[in-house]
Design a protein around this motif. Structure first.
Motif, mmCIF file in Angstrom:
data_model
loop_
_atom_site.group_PDB
_atom_site.id
_atom_site.type_symbol
_atom_site.label_atom_id
_atom_site.label_comp_id
_atom_site.label_asym_id
_atom_site.label_seq_id
_atom_site.Cartn_x
_atom_site.Cartn_y
_atom_site.Cartn_z
ATOM 1 N N LYS A 63 0.856 -1.275 0.008
ATOM 2 C CA LYS A 63 0.011 -0.069 -0.031
ATOM 3 C C LYS A 63 0.932 1.203 -0.076
ATOM 4 N N ARG A 64 0.958 1.955 -1.076
ATOM 5 C CA ARG A 64 1.721 3.188 -1.204
ATOM 6 C C ARG A 64 1.150 4.246 -0.668
ATOM 7 N N GLY A 65 1.846 5.044 0.440
ATOM 8 C CA GLY A 65 1.337 6.124 1.165
ATOM 9 C C GLY A 65 2.096 7.169 0.750
ATOM 10 N N TYR A 66 1.917 8.615 1.268
ATOM 11 C CA TYR A 66 2.317 9.690 1.166
ATOM 12 C C TYR A 66 3.683 9.811 1.717
ATOM 13 N N ALA A 67 4.059 9.013 2.861
ATOM 14 C CA ALA A 67 5.387 8.872 3.582
ATOM 15 C C ALA A 67 5.912 7.697 3.789
ATOM 16 N N ILE A 68 4.977 6.771 4.029
ATOM 17 C CA ILE A 68 5.766 5.270 4.120
ATOM 18 C C ILE A 68 4.740 4.397 3.284
ATOM 19 N N ASP A 69 5.546 3.349 2.906
ATOM 20 C CA ASP A 69 4.661 1.937 2.078
ATOM 21 C C ASP A 69 4.552 0.920 3.306
ATOM 22 N N VAL A 70 3.473 0.445 3.113
ATOM 23 C CA VAL A 70 3.151 -0.809 3.833
ATOM 24 C C VAL A 70 3.302 -1.968 3.094
ATOM 25 N N HIS A 71 4.150 -2.932 3.196
ATOM 26 C CA HIS A 71 4.514 -4.057 2.439
ATOM 27 C C HIS A 71 3.696 -5.269 3.184
ATOM 28 N N ILE A 72 3.103 -6.282 2.537
ATOM 29 C CA ILE A 72 2.829 -7.669 3.347
ATOM 30 C C ILE A 72 3.423 -8.704 2.368
ATOM 31 N N ASN A 73 4.421 -9.339 3.264
ATOM 32 C CA ASN A 73 4.908 -10.600 2.382
ATOM 33 C C ASN A 73 4.112 -11.624 1.977
ATOM 34 N N GLY A 74 3.818 -12.102 0.761
ATOM 35 C CA GLY A 74 2.762 -13.091 0.305
ATOM 36 C C GLY A 74 2.983 -14.454 0.554
ATOM 37 N N THR A 75 4.356 -14.727 1.161
ATOM 38 C CA THR A 75 4.571 -15.977 1.948
ATOM 39 C C THR A 75 4.680 -16.006 3.372
ATOM 40 N N THR A 76 5.391 -15.346 3.839
ATOM 41 C CA THR A 76 5.544 -15.257 5.290
ATOM 42 C C THR A 76 4.463 -14.350 6.110
ATOM 43 N N MET A 78 5.088 -11.437 6.747
ATOM 44 C CA MET A 78 5.668 -10.305 7.448
ATOM 45 C C MET A 78 5.015 -8.731 6.970
ATOM 46 N N ILE A 79 4.879 -7.999 7.725
ATOM 47 C CA ILE A 79 4.591 -6.871 7.391
ATOM 48 C C ILE A 79 5.528 -5.914 7.606
ATOM 49 N N SER A 80 5.858 -4.989 6.625
ATOM 50 C CA SER A 80 7.033 -4.047 6.940
ATOM 51 C C SER A 80 6.603 -2.707 6.481
ATOM 52 N N PHE A 81 7.336 -1.598 6.685
ATOM 53 C CA PHE A 81 7.382 -0.402 6.584
ATOM 54 C C PHE A 81 8.230 -0.012 5.713
ATOM 55 N N GLY A 82 8.012 0.682 4.392
ATOM 56 C CA GLY A 82 9.094 1.255 3.479
ATOM 57 C C GLY A 82 8.973 2.718 3.772
ATOM 58 N N PHE A 83 10.435 3.321 4.074
ATOM 59 C CA PHE A 83 10.518 4.806 4.460
ATOM 60 C C PHE A 83 11.767 5.243 4.010
#
Length: 116
Positions: A63-76, A78-83
């Motif tokens: 999910k692309r955001g204004y300041a951070i992107d929220v990633h969810i790994n399709g296998t594990t 794992m929720i990650s933040f892209g900043f």
């Protein structure tokens, strides 16, 4: 010279304000649900995560955001933040998230094989 410093100071202040506003918007709009915090996670209200609106990547959804992107790994899961070009792992979906937001089903629908 003082004018140039003032211009750069204003640009820096505006950038920091934009970044802070973006963070607030990104964080508050990702999970718009309330309630159902105890098992069996029923009685919640609000809007569950809209997985269909997220971009598909080679590893999952984002999910692309204004300041951070929220990633969810399709296998594990794992929720990650892209900043600022870096990615930070946070956690896998909680029991509540699995019931309310249904990430497993969403990932399967998008062609992934979740193992969480």
């Amino acid at each position: 010279m003082a004018t140039l410093k003032s211009i750069f100071a204003i640009i820096g202040i505006l950038y920091v304000l934009y970044l802070l506003m973006g963070l607030v918007i990104d964080i508050t709009t990702f999970d718009q649900t309330k309630g159902g915090y105890q098992p069996p996670y029923e009685g919640w209200s609000g809007k569950a995560v809209d997985w269909a609106s997220m971009d598909k990547t080679t590893t999952g959804l984002v999910k692309r955001g204004y300041a951070i992107d929220v990633h969810i790994n399709g296998t594990t899961g794992m929720i990650s933040f892209g900043f600022l070009g870096r990615k930070f792992d946070w956690q896998t979906p909680s029991g509540r998230a699995l019931k309310v937001h249904q990430p497993r089903e969403a990932l399967i629908n998008r062609g992934f094989n979740p193992q969480f």
